[in-house]
Each structure stands twice: as C-alpha cells, then as structure tokens.
Design an enzyme around this catalytic site. Structure first.
Site, short mmCIF file in Angstrom:
data_model
loop_
_atom_site.label_atom_id
_atom_site.label_comp_id
_atom_site.label_asym_id
_atom_site.label_seq_id
_atom_site.Cartn_x
_atom_site.Cartn_y
_atom_site.Cartn_z
N CYS A 10 -15.04 4.05 -27.48
CA CYS A 10 -16.29 4.81 -27.50
C CYS A 10 -16.87 4.98 -26.10
O CYS A 10 -17.88 4.37 -25.75
CB CYS A 10 -17.27 4.14 -28.44
SG CYS A 10 -16.59 4.04 -30.09
N GLY A 20 0.76 -1.24 0.00
CA GLY A 20 0.00 0.00 0.00
C GLY A 20 0.79 1.29 0.00
O GLY A 20 0.21 2.37 -0.17
N ARG A 59 -6.60 2.77 -15.28
CA ARG A 59 -6.54 3.51 -14.01
C ARG A 59 -7.18 4.90 -14.07
O ARG A 59 -7.91 5.27 -13.14
CB ARG A 59 -5.10 3.60 -13.48
CG ARG A 59 -4.49 2.23 -13.16
CD ARG A 59 -3.20 2.32 -12.36
NE ARG A 59 -3.43 2.85 -11.04
CZ ARG A 59 -3.23 4.10 -10.67
NH1 ARG A 59 -2.73 4.97 -11.53
NH2 ARG A 59 -3.51 4.49 -9.46
#
Ligand SMILES: *Cc1c(COP(=O)(O)O)cnc(C)c1O
Length: 428
Positions: free
Chosen positions: A350, A239, A314
C-alpha cells in the site's frame, strides 16, 4: 554476460527452467546463478593480472552464505561493514587475512570481534573512531592495522543516494585533514597505518571520476611516504556500474577499469584492494515473480505482481531501472516486437512507490504468468523488509542443472513470533 537465457520457449537459469523453480518453491523468489557469479569474479580478477591485487567482495550487496561460499572458493576476500557481515564472511570460509572492515559507525564490540579474528585492516572513517579503535586494541594488547578512508571531494556522477566521495557526504576524512590524521596514528601506540582507502560511490558508469580520485590518492601515498609512513597498499573501493538498462547504460568493462588503475598506479609499488559488490552479484540474480492481476485504469494498464517494494526496494529507493521479462518466451505467445503494450509493473504494498516500472513497453502478459525482474542479485534480498507483514522471500542458487533453496521462505508464524506481548497485556 549472464546465464539467464531463453531455451525452448522458456527462461532458464543455467540448465534449470525457472518455471520448475516457481512450481517447487513458489513465488516470489530470488534466483542466483553460480556460473554467473563465478564468471563475474573471474573476469574482474583477470582485469588485475600482473598487479598485486586482493578482491574483497562487498558483502552488503549479497550476504547469503551460499553466495559467499561460492565466491570464497574463487579466492575472494570480503569487505564488511558490520559485525554481522564479519560473522557471515568468516562462517562462509573467507579467511580473516582477506577481510577489510569499512563503515562510519563501528562499535567497540565490532572492533573487538574483528581484532580477535585478525582481519587484514580497518578502514577508518573518522578521527573519533581512531581513538576508540586504539583504546580497544590496547585493551586486547593488539596492534590494529588501519587505512584511513579519505574523501577526495570528487563527484561520482551517480544517484545522489549512492554518491559517497563529495565533501558533503558523511564518508571518509576530509582531504585537508588527512596528513594530520596519519601523524596522529603514528602517535597512537596500538595502531599501525598500512594503507589508504577510498570509495566514491556506486553504479558509476564513467571512469573519469574514478581516475580523478585515484590520482589524488596516489599523490597522497607519495606524500605520506615522504612523511615517514610505511604505506603498503591502497584500497580503491568498489562502485563499478553494471548495465541495468542495456539501451541506456554502457558502463566501462572491468578490463578498461583495470587498465586505468594500472596506468594511474604507475611505479608506485603498492598492492591494491578492490571492493566490487554490484558488479559481481547484480546480474547474477533475478527476482522471479507471478502476475496476480491485470488492472486497467482510464489511460493505463497495471500489471500487479506478487513481488513488492519490500522484497526489492531499489526502484522505490533509488528510482532504479530493472528490466522485466516474461518467463514464457514472447515469440511463443505472439508478443513480437510490434505487438508490445505499455504497462506499469506494481506490487501489492500500500504505497504508490511500490512500482517496479512505469509505462514500460512489454509483451502482453496475463494473470498467472511468470516474469523475472532482472539484475536483482545485488542490493535485493539484503535490503528486503517485512513491511505490510509480508514474510521474507526465499533465495535459490542454481548450479548447472541443480538448484537448492539457500534461504527458506520465512513463515508468518516466525515473523510474528518476533513480537513479544508484555505481561500486562498477556491473556490470563
Ligand atoms: C557499498 C560499498 C562497496 C561496494 O559498492 P558496489 O557499487 O556494489 O561495487 C564497496 N566499498 C564500500 C566501502 C562500500 O560502502
């Protein structure tokens, strides 16, 4: 620090000109730097010198065999979250005794594979999972080493979709139930409680939530020991964040993180496991792409790239920031500081969400120019999909002046071949 630097007017990965990779492999393509992977692993490892620490790379960040092999040679273990990742880690030569298995939904088949391999430990996330693991281990006449993933109810202060340590998240066992769960493990014949596990989220840029969670875990270990459980190690998860936007984020250094952990552990006499993913791989990779078109609308400019949200999700998924820089060094094209334009970097898919950056100050680019989307080595290729029937893109690993394709570009034939037409639709 990474090994993507301008040299003689062009962006290099170590000693390889990225435009050479584009010419040979075509774009879009992920490019990773071995030296950066190694450096990140070593710097992280050194932060725990003097402690009995095992570093288990979080395979979900980047599971390519060549990346895992590079890290295995550095001595890395693996944190896996599926049978597929377990198989990848073992195939890459990571020893089973350095593999921990996390995740909220392990199937009996995955448990069997992990037990047969003799992995270091299962990080168990629910009471129901404990009972199933015990039954599977019993059927194999084995004892499963377990750590309970505890939910410390700490706010990691990161993006909601990558925050995992609050009571409302699906991860870990609620704090108030932990003692009872260890008591239950002691009753189950084929489980052995060896540790405690915690992972509160990803891309943390502040040590305080980590410290709060780790202090709770240390107290817990002391308590569990007085209750007769032989707790030998703590898995502190991963993390630790990385600087995606160097102007906005200054995550703590691995050294500061290690020093904090050393302080919190005090004289607990416990070995530790760490599960960094992003920190090792994130800035060791870029997504190399070409600009297809420039398009002007009423009040903005779009730079349309050949990479899209299916290749790197992301930004669409986490509103993540990624630096985007041209391969041709800006000073060589007249793009000095004062000569910046503002552009939206978008892909061909799209979806309006197919946007890598909005109103981003950039040196001007024209169609055909190469660019890289930085910090794409973690949670990039592994999260790719074939949405819009875009084939999976290749991955390349650089080492010094060498480079190799470590995953080839999927062909459209291979992509479509996965479909099967049922007999009643088949052509005569
Ligand atoms: C995702 C994950 C990690 C790695 O997180 P990073 O932010 O990439 O360091 C470690 N442990 C567990 C259990 C995870 O789910």
């Amino acid at each position: 620090m990474d090994h993507f630097q301008y040299r003689d007017g062009s962006l290099y990965a170590e000693d390889v000109n990225l435009s050479d990779i584009a010419a040979e492999v075509s774009t879009p393509v992920y490019v990773y730097s071995s030296a950066t992977l190694q450096r990140h692993f070593r710097v992280f490892n050194e932060a725990f010198e003097g402690l009995d620490a095992l570093i288990c790379f979080a395979v979900k960040a980047n599971s390519n065999q060549a990346v895992l092999k590079t890290l295995a040679k550095e001595g890395s273990g693996a944190d896996v979250v599926s049978g597929g990742e377990l198989k990848r880690a073992l195939l890459a030569g990571i020893p089973a005794e350095k593999i921990v298995f996390s995740g909220v939904g392990k199937t009996p088949d995955e448990m069997r594979d992990a037990l047969s391999a003799n992995i270091k430990q299962f990080n168990v996330e629910s009471e129901a999972e404990l009972e199933v693991l015990n039954a599977v281990a019993k059927s194999m006449n084995m004892i499963a080493p377990v750590s309970v993933r505890v939910n410390p109810d700490v706010d990691a202060k990161t993006h909601a979709k990558i925050s995992t340590g609050k009571a409302e998240n699906k991860f870990g066992i609620p704090w108030v139930r932990v003692s009872r769960v260890y008591a239950r493990i002691a009753e189950l014949s084929n489980l052995n409680a060896v540790g405690v596990d915690v992972h509160i989220g990803s891309q943390l840029t502040d040590l305080k939530p980590f410290e709060a969670a780790f202090r709770k875990v240390v107290d817990l270990v002391i308590n569990l020991r007085t209750q007769g459980h032989d707790i030998q190690h703590i898995d502190l998860g991963g993390g630790l964040g990385i600087p995606y936007d160097p102007d906005a984020e200054t995550p703590p250094s691995p050294g500061a993180y290690g020093a904090m952990i050393n302080k919190v552990l005090g004289d607990l006499d416990c070995s530790i496991i760490l599960e960094p993913g992003r920190l090792i791989a994130g800035n060791a990779g870029v997504l190399l792409t070409s600009m297809l078109y420039e398009k002007e609308s009423e009040n903005k400019v779009f730079y349309i790239l050949d990479a899209a949200m299916n290749d790197l999700s992301r930004p669409a998924m986490y509103d993540a920031y990624h630096d985007i820089i041209p391969v041709k060094e800006p000073s060589q094209t007249g793009g000095e500081q004062g000569n910046k334009v503002s552009a939206d970097f978008v892909g061909p898919v799209c979806e309006t969400g197919d946007t890598f950056a909005k109103a981003r100050p950039t040196s001007p680019m024209t169609a055909g120019d190469l660019a890289v989307i930085k910090s794409a080595g973690a949670y990039g290729a592994v999260m790719a999909s074939t949405y819009n029937s875009r084939a999976l893109i290749p991955e390349v690993l650089v080492s010094g002046d060498k480079f190799a394709i470590i995953r080839k570009r999927q062909s459209l034939e291979d992509l479509i071949k996965l479909d099967q037409v049922p007999y009643w639709l088949a052509d005569e």
